[in-house]
Design a protein around this motif. Structure first.
Motif, PDB file in Angstrom:
ATOM      1  N   ALA A 148      -7.637   1.612   2.120  1.00 39.34           N
ATOM      2  CA  ALA A 148      -6.332   1.924   1.541  1.00 39.34           C
ATOM      3  C   ALA A 148      -6.303   1.601   0.054  1.00 39.34           C
ATOM      4  CB  ALA A 148      -5.241   1.131   2.251  1.00 39.34           C
ATOM      5  N   ARG A 149      -5.513   2.342  -0.675  1.00 38.92           N
ATOM      6  CA  ARG A 149      -5.290   2.067  -2.091  1.00 38.92           C
ATOM      7  C   ARG A 149      -4.246   0.953  -2.194  1.00 38.92           C
ATOM      8  NH1 ARG A 149      -1.569   5.315  -6.186  1.00 38.92           N
ATOM      9  NH2 ARG A 149      -2.083   4.231  -8.129  1.00 38.92           N
ATOM     10  N   ILE A 150      -4.603  -0.134  -2.840  1.00 40.57           N
ATOM     11  CA  ILE A 150      -3.708  -1.281  -2.974  1.00 40.57           C
ATOM     12  C   ILE A 150      -2.906  -1.136  -4.262  1.00 40.57           C
ATOM     13  CG2 ILE A 150      -3.610  -3.782  -3.318  1.00 40.57           C
ATOM     14  CD1 ILE A 150      -6.041  -3.986  -1.467  1.00 40.57           C
ATOM     15  N   ALA A 157      -5.999  -3.489   5.234  1.00 43.09           N
ATOM     16  CA  ALA A 157      -5.929  -2.443   4.215  1.00 43.09           C
ATOM     17  C   ALA A 157      -7.313  -2.108   3.681  1.00 43.09           C
ATOM     18  CB  ALA A 157      -5.012  -2.891   3.080  1.00 43.09           C
ATOM     19  N   SER A 166      -4.400  -7.895   3.870  1.00 41.84           N
ATOM     20  CA  SER A 166      -5.423  -7.377   2.954  1.00 41.84           C
ATOM     21  C   SER A 166      -6.664  -6.910   3.695  1.00 41.84           C
ATOM     22  CB  SER A 166      -5.783  -8.461   1.936  1.00 41.84           C
ATOM     23  OG  SER A 166      -6.837  -8.041   1.108  1.00 41.84           O
ATOM     24  N   ALA A 214       0.669   5.771   2.124  1.00 44.09           N
ATOM     25  CA  ALA A 214      -0.407   4.839   2.468  1.00 44.09           C
ATOM     26  C   ALA A 214      -1.450   5.456   3.388  1.00 44.09           C
ATOM     27  CB  ALA A 214       0.192   3.596   3.138  1.00 44.09           C
ATOM     28  N   THR A 268       0.810  -1.226   0.000  1.00 45.23           N
ATOM     29  CA  THR A 268       0.000   0.000   0.000  1.00 45.23           C
ATOM     30  C   THR A 268       0.840   1.272   0.000  1.00 45.23           C
ATOM     31  OG1 THR A 268      -0.136  -0.036   2.413  1.00 45.23           O
ATOM     32  CG2 THR A 268      -1.918  -1.123   1.201  1.00 45.23           C
TER      33      THR A 268
END
Length: 785
Positions: free
Chosen positions: A648-650, A643, A640, A503, A432
């Motif tokens: 969150a942007r993966i 996140a 995962s 992140a 992230t």
């Protein structure tokens, strides 16, 4: 792709047992000699004969005397004259452990996890002394091959033909405890069936100068937990254990000495050398070990304590035990093996694990020798001066270190603990955040543009091509934060801070730090030790010494940014960053953290350049296309579920990873590339990605033909499709030491947004001694899909 975003499986929780032990200490060679002496409280700390300690205030320690040479002849293979004591200790201890292992496991399913604080620094010291006495420029350079900690792990791999995962950890005094924990996780993750784990350290001038400079040494044998304690005693030696998947051990009829139930790790984030006074970080490590095995404080009868004999450490540890065990702490026995053999630094965790296993076997609490009276600041039962019978099913072993790296491992007598139920789901690991400080730029975009432009970096420095970072590092940290922080630490903090910011995450106790470095803080090591060589122990600088441990930078990240979760530092040569990724991912998948800053960093001081130049492998015609580069690159890895829960942007998914060893010796490779091929195929298999579905391979190639040619052969055997790109960014941007895998990962993620095929990418990383790791990165699923 298998389970890249699925969370419906559960951890299998493979049980791991200890089947054999090996030791070399001041009590002699062999576990029997160690246990008999420790059981009876015999102190083996006395005057040092093997080092020049004129002018030192405390020239005593637990010294190994008259040890036979190991069966594996690494000197002839390398063309060397002088043995490295720490490697000899490790090989002799490993011979004992391997001879009693009791299992037959394929060589590709048997690995090595090794911990050391000083590595082979004694070889460097002796080479420097020899050159100084002869008044010549040091040209004893091949002995420098023995200095990196990973040289010992690769020697162990070669000595016993172990071709599975090989890992080296350097978290100062907790090194081999961390190596044990990581080895257990490798087995539980299914990447090996058996591991040779342990650690080794030899007495060195630098250790005496360093601990003396911070006034931590005692002029008499250490008296841990005592009212009159005034410092530690150094020791040397090695402890090695064979740990095996339980079902394999039982099927083979192997001796099962103990079960490893769980472990806990944490970072203090408090001080470079001193523990938190209340033992907060240590208490979290102990508590994590208990919760990981569904234990309560009342289940623990014995703790083999860290027990160094320094006023701050012993009281902090006692406070940590009380905090973690509650009222049960008043009934536990907390004793110190260091009171009898000294502090073995990176080997302490392994040797003390052996003592803990023997204590469980014989139902006997070994004593704390030299005890002079209870200190209210400690106040727990130290088994003063005499051991005694003690009924116990579970025992703990504590190891805490400079830079606030804490570890606790929980052991049980065989058959006395039910199998713990799984307590968390298998979770994918995602990226992230990513941040870069390099000679090519200070952002991923700049790195990408430099690579695609094919820009030539660096300049020739007396036969080596070198690309240095020119960015002003002071802009990344406040003056107060930089106080006593070396450049190595500044580089790590800079990119860890950048990855967190990208992140959108604030660090806390859920966030860990795993750092990889190929050559470590060599600038600080040189700045500290060379004045001592020239002017004696009075020239030892206490402000510099804390930065000489390899995990100092990870400790700075914890202190400055607040990342107080599990911490570790991997030292697998030029493959250190890749190893850090595998360790961090294992910790995340096992539920020890929600996110981990996975930083890889190396700097090129004049000392480092001199060391590289001394290796004929890298100069002249053989290395004319080889470019050394500085770099710090951090990947923020997260579970995962964590996140996604925070939106969150993966950037990528870590689909799979695998490590394999050539097992052909220090500084050597399998010319056919079979070790690297196994690492690549293992990573692809874990990710559930066929080779003919790969979009790109980001190769390890850096212009060194003896390493590049085997990789080319291995890649050719994969059966890649014509559309798969094979990228060799180090040929342009340089070999950034341990940060090579992070460099390739950053470029792989950038490539998906700059016209390259949008598909899985394989990242290769190799040490200069035949340890190979493959990582598979998968792009996130597009919303339109």
């Amino acid at each position: 792709m298998r389970g890249l975003y699925e969370m419906d499986e559960w951890i299998s929780g493979s049980r791991v047992v200890v089947t054999s032990l090996g030791a070399v200490t001041a009590h002699g060679a062999g576990v029997a000699s160690l246990w008999e002496a420790v059981r009876n409280g015999h102190v083996a700390i006395g005057p040092i004969r093997g080092l020049r300690l004129d002018g030192f205030d405390a020239p005593i320690g637990g010294e190994v005397e008259a040890l036979r040479r190991p069966k594996y002849d690494y000197l002839t293979r390398l063309g060397l004259r002088y043995p490295e004591p720490a490697l000899d200790f490790a090989l002799v201890a490993a011979e004992e452990a391997m001879s009693g292992a009791g299992v037959e496991v394929p060589s590709t399913r048997w690995g090595v996890s090794f911990g050391s604080c000083n590595g082979g620094i004694r070889s460097g010291e002796m080479a420097l002394r020899r050159a100084r006495e002869r008044d010549t420029k040091p040209r004893d350079d091949r002995h420098l091959l023995m200095v990196p900690p990973h040289a010992m792990a690769e020697a162990l791999s070669a000595a016993f033909g172990l071709r599975g995962p090989v890992l080296t950890v350097n978290t100062a005094c907790a090194s081999s405890a961390h190596a044990l924990a990581h080895g257990v996780e490798i087995i539980r993750a299914g990447r090996a069936d058996a591991m040779l784990v342990g650690g080794s350290d030899a007495l060195t001038e630098m250790a005496y100068a360093g601990f003396g400079s911070v006034e931590s040494l005692s002029a008499r044998p250490a008296a841990p937990y005592s009212r009159s304690r005034d410092g530690l005693s150094l020791g040397e030696g090695s402890g090695m254990l064979v740990v095996v998947r339980a079902d394999i051990a039982h099927a083979a009829g192997a001796p099962v000495l103990a079960e490893i139930l769980s472990y806990g790790m944490s970072g203090d984030g408090y001080h470079a050398t001193a523990p938190h006074p209340a033992g907060e970080g240590a208490a979290r490590a102990i508590g994590s070990a208990l919760s990981g095995a569904a234990l309560s404080g009342a289940d623990v009868a014995y703790i083999n304590g860290h027990g160094t004999g320094t006023p701050k450490n012993d009281s902090a540890e006692s406070n940590a035990v009380r905090a973690a065990l509650g009222d049960a702490a008043q009934r536990v026995v907390l004793s110190s093996t260091k009171s009898m053999i000294g502090h073995l630094l990176g080997a302490a965790g392994a040797v003390e694990a052996i003592v803990t296993v023997k204590a469980l076997q014989e139902q006997w609490a070994p004593p704390t020798a030299g005890f002079t009276g209870a200190d209210p600041g400690c106040g727990l039962d130290a088994a003063p001066n005499e051991g005694r019978p003690l009924a116990m099913d579970v025992a703990l072993s504590n190891n805490f270190a400079f830079a606030g790296a804490n570890a606790t491992v929980a052991y049980a007598r065989p058959g006395t603990r039910p199998r713990p139920s799984a307590g968390f789901p298998v979770d994918d690991v995602v990226v992230t955040g990513v941040a870069v400080v390099s000679a090519a730029g200070t952002s991923v975009d700049e790195l990408w543009r430099a690579y695609r432009a094919g820009r030539t970096l660096g300049r020739d420095e007396d036969g080596l091509r070198v690309a240095r970072i020119t960015d002003d590092l002071s802009r990344y940290t406040a003056p107060r934060e930089r106080r006593r922080m070396d450049r190595f630490g500044q580089l790590a903090v800079a990119t860890c801070r950048g990855a967190l910011e990208q992140a959108g995450l604030d660090a806390d106790e859920r966030i860990g730090v795993v750092l990889g470095t190929g050559i470590g803080p060599i600038q600080s090591i040189g700045d500290f030790f060379l004045p001592v060589v020239a002017g004696g122990p009075a020239m030892a600088n206490p402000a510099v010494f804390p930065n000489t441990v390899f995990n100092a930078a990870a400790g700075q990240v914890a202190m400055v940014l607040g990342a107080k979760g599990p911490t570790s530092t991997t030292t697998v040569g030029h493959s250190s960053g890749a190893s850090a990724v595998t360790v961090a991912a294992d910790l995340l998948r096992a539920g020890h953290a929600e996110a981990i800053l996975c930083c890889a960093v190396d700097e090129l001081s004049d000392y480092a350049i001199d060391a590289y130049r001394g290796l004929s492998l890298l100069v002249g015609r053989a290395g004319r296309d080889y470019l050394l580069a500085e770099g710090s690159i951090t990947l923020l890895l997260e579970r995962s579920s964590f996140a996604r829960a925070r939106g969150a942007r993966i950037l990528a998914g870590l689909g799979g990873y695998a490590t394999a060893s050539d097992a052909v010796g220090i500084g050597r490779w399998d010319r056919r590339g079979h070790g690297l091929e196994r690492a690549m195929r293992g990573a692809l298999g874990e990710a559930g990605v066929r080779a003919d579905r790969l979009a790109a391979v980001w190769a390890n190639a850096a212009g060194l033909r003896v390493a590049d040619n085997p990789e080319n052969r291995a890649i050719a055997r994969l059966g890649l499709p014509g559309s798969c790109r094979v990228e060799r960014p180090k040929r342009i941007l340089g070999e950034p030491g341990g940060a090579g895998a992070q460099l390739c990962a950053a470029l792989a993620m950038a490539s998906w947004h700059n016209g390259f095929p949008y598909g899985p990418a394989l990242v290769n990383s190799s040490s200069l001694g035949g340890t190979h790791t493959g990582l598979v990165l998968c792009p996130p699923i597009r919303e339109s899909e």
